[in-house]
Design an enzyme around this catalytic site. Structure first.
Site, short mmCIF file in Angstrom:
data_model
loop_
_atom_site.label_atom_id
_atom_site.label_comp_id
_atom_site.label_asym_id
_atom_site.label_seq_id
_atom_site.Cartn_x
_atom_site.Cartn_y
_atom_site.Cartn_z
N GLU A 225 0.80 -1.23 0.00
CA GLU A 225 0.00 0.00 0.00
C GLU A 225 0.84 1.29 0.00
O GLU A 225 0.72 2.13 0.89
CB GLU A 225 -0.97 0.00 1.19
CG GLU A 225 -1.96 -1.14 1.14
CD GLU A 225 -3.06 -1.04 2.19
OE1 GLU A 225 -2.87 -0.30 3.19
OE2 GLU A 225 -4.11 -1.69 2.01
N GLU A 345 -6.13 -7.71 -1.80
CA GLU A 345 -6.78 -7.65 -0.49
C GLU A 345 -8.23 -7.25 -0.69
O GLU A 345 -8.51 -6.31 -1.43
CB GLU A 345 -6.13 -6.63 0.45
CG GLU A 345 -4.74 -6.97 0.94
CD GLU A 345 -4.24 -5.96 1.97
OE1 GLU A 345 -5.09 -5.28 2.61
OE2 GLU A 345 -3.02 -5.83 2.14
#
Length: 445
Positions: A225, A345
């Protein structure tokens, strides 16, 4: 089981015969799925053979067959395996994944500074922790599970870029107050390159194979991320991705590589105002299209957390956005990037005010259906990874998204049916035959 509270409740509500029969069928179903996990798994799988996953255009291939992923996240594998007494749980989750027909697990290959650190300080590694990662890879190989290994965290957990900045500060390097200097400071870039080289060239003490030569590893992920909010133009992060992806490929040309993006569209993207969740998403210094377009990046990653991105919408609105979000990125893979897209995810928090377990199943089903439809049409939506799976007794590693999949039959069924659907479209992998051949043949999808 007959005297359990649930059985007594059923008896009060109209007799035991049908409930007992139904429960017996369910127990039989779980035994077929997890019997080996409970009673002793077939341990003689040392010689299992895996091939490297390759990419051709918008699809992955294994041994010439298109490969669509039903996967999961268990970020905790290496950290948990440091303690030998915990290693049965590593074996347990990998065996469970194999039982469900899952093919790839995403997990951390980093822990920078702090407790159980793999990298204690720049260039200093704890052999005990490295052996834990060796064990994870070796155990995954035994169970026919491939691993997506992430190399650093943008977040604070397990050190991440903040720990690198602290190390540089101790050496007297003049840095800004932001940990974004991780992306541009030459000293920190040198730290990270040394780390990457050490990991990629590590020789596994259990298998004797260097990581860069091991097909058990599906892919490397540069960073979990990434955001560089001090430069919303995106130039700083783009330069870092270019340099680091080129460096990885100079050491390892056999494995696939991705960035680790959440999927937000940057300031330069025409989709910034139509596809992003809200205005802030364009100012994080990342850009899904630009970052993923590089020739050194083999596939693009996307995360799906509508309940974290919106705080004033009801579940139905969040579900609608998530569908639009997935379609947008699959379209990008097909038309712009010409690369596979993986939703690495996805999850739904149990801390939402209106949360009900059935909502998770609906959300999961939506994500899995998109991947299945993409697989049927040979499109770029190449897989998805639940966040996150655990086994019993792991409360310390849990969060508001974590599940033990076999504890909820409807969730377990969604997962296994997805494995069967994908296998029917593109064939059962040799590593799946033991688990899926009979089960999928008797399952109506």
């Amino acid at each position: 089981m007959v005297n359990s509270p649930m059985s007594r409740k059923l008896a009060r509500n109209g007799g035991l015969f049908y409930p007992v029969i139904g429960f017996s069928l369910f127990v039989t179903f779980l035994y077929l799925a997890f019997g080996d996990l409970w009673w002793g798994f077939n341990s003689n799988r040392e010689n299992i053979k895996l091939s490297f996953v390759e990419r051709n255009g918008t699809q992955f291939f294994v041994d010439g067959k298109a490969f669509y992923i039903n996967g999961w996240n268990s970020y905790w594998l290496m950290d948990h395996a440091v303690d030998y007494s915990n290693r049965p749980k590593i074996k347990g989750i990998l065996q469970a994944g194999a039982k469900m027909g899952l093919t790839v697990c995403r997990t951390w290959a980093f822990n920078d500074g702090g407790y159980n650190a793999l990298q204690i300080s720049p260039g200093r590694f704890d052999e005990r922790v490295f052996r834990a990662l060796d064990h994870v890879i070796a155990e995954a190989r035994k169970n026919g599970i491939r691993l997506m290994l992430s190399l650093v965290n943008n977040l604070h957990a397990f050190g991440g870029k903040t720990e690198y900045v602290k190390w540089a500060e101790k050496e007297g390097v003049a840095l800004s107050s932001s940990n974004d200097s991780f992306f541009y400071d030459p000293t920190i870039r040198r730290y990270f390159k040394n780390y990457v080289k050490t990991v990629l060239t590590r020789r596994n003490v259990y298998t004797g194979i260097e990581y860069r030569d091991d097909p058990t590893i599906f892919a490397w992920e540069l960073i979990n991320e990434p955001r560089c909010m001090t430069d919303p133009s995106g130039d700083t992060l783009q330069d870092w991705i270019e340099e680091m992806s080129t460096f990885v490929k100079s050491i390892d040309r056999k494995h696939l590589l991705t960035v680790g993006l959440e999927g937000f569209y940057g300031r330069r993207s025409p989709k910034r105002s139509t596809a992003n969740p809200e205005f802030w998403a364009a100012d994080l210094g990342s850009d899904f299209i630009r970052n993923s377009m590089l020739s050194t990046i083999d596939f693009a990653s996307v995360h799906v957390y509508p309940d974290h991105w919106f705080h004033d919408k009801h579940f139905e609105e969040k579900l609608k956005f998530a569908a639009k979000w997935m379609l947008s990125h699959i379209e990008d893979g097909d038309k712009e990037l010409r690369k596979p897209i993986i939703f690495t995810e996805f999850g739904l928090s149990n801390e939402n005010e209106d949360f009900e377990p059935a909502q998770r199943d609906r959300f999961y089903k939506m994500v899995l259906d998109f991947i299945y439809k993409s697989a049927k049409r040979n499109r770029s939506g190449a897989g998805s990874f639940f966040w996150q799976f655990l086994v019993e007794g792991m409360e310390l590693y849990n969060d508001d998204f974590g599940i033990i999949p076999w504890e909820r039959p409807s969730t377990y069924q969604l997962i296994t049916e997805q494995s069967c659907r994908l296998a029917r479209e593109h064939g059962v992998l040799p590593t799946q035959i033991e688990h899926l051949k009979d089960f999928c043949a008797s399952t109506r999808l």
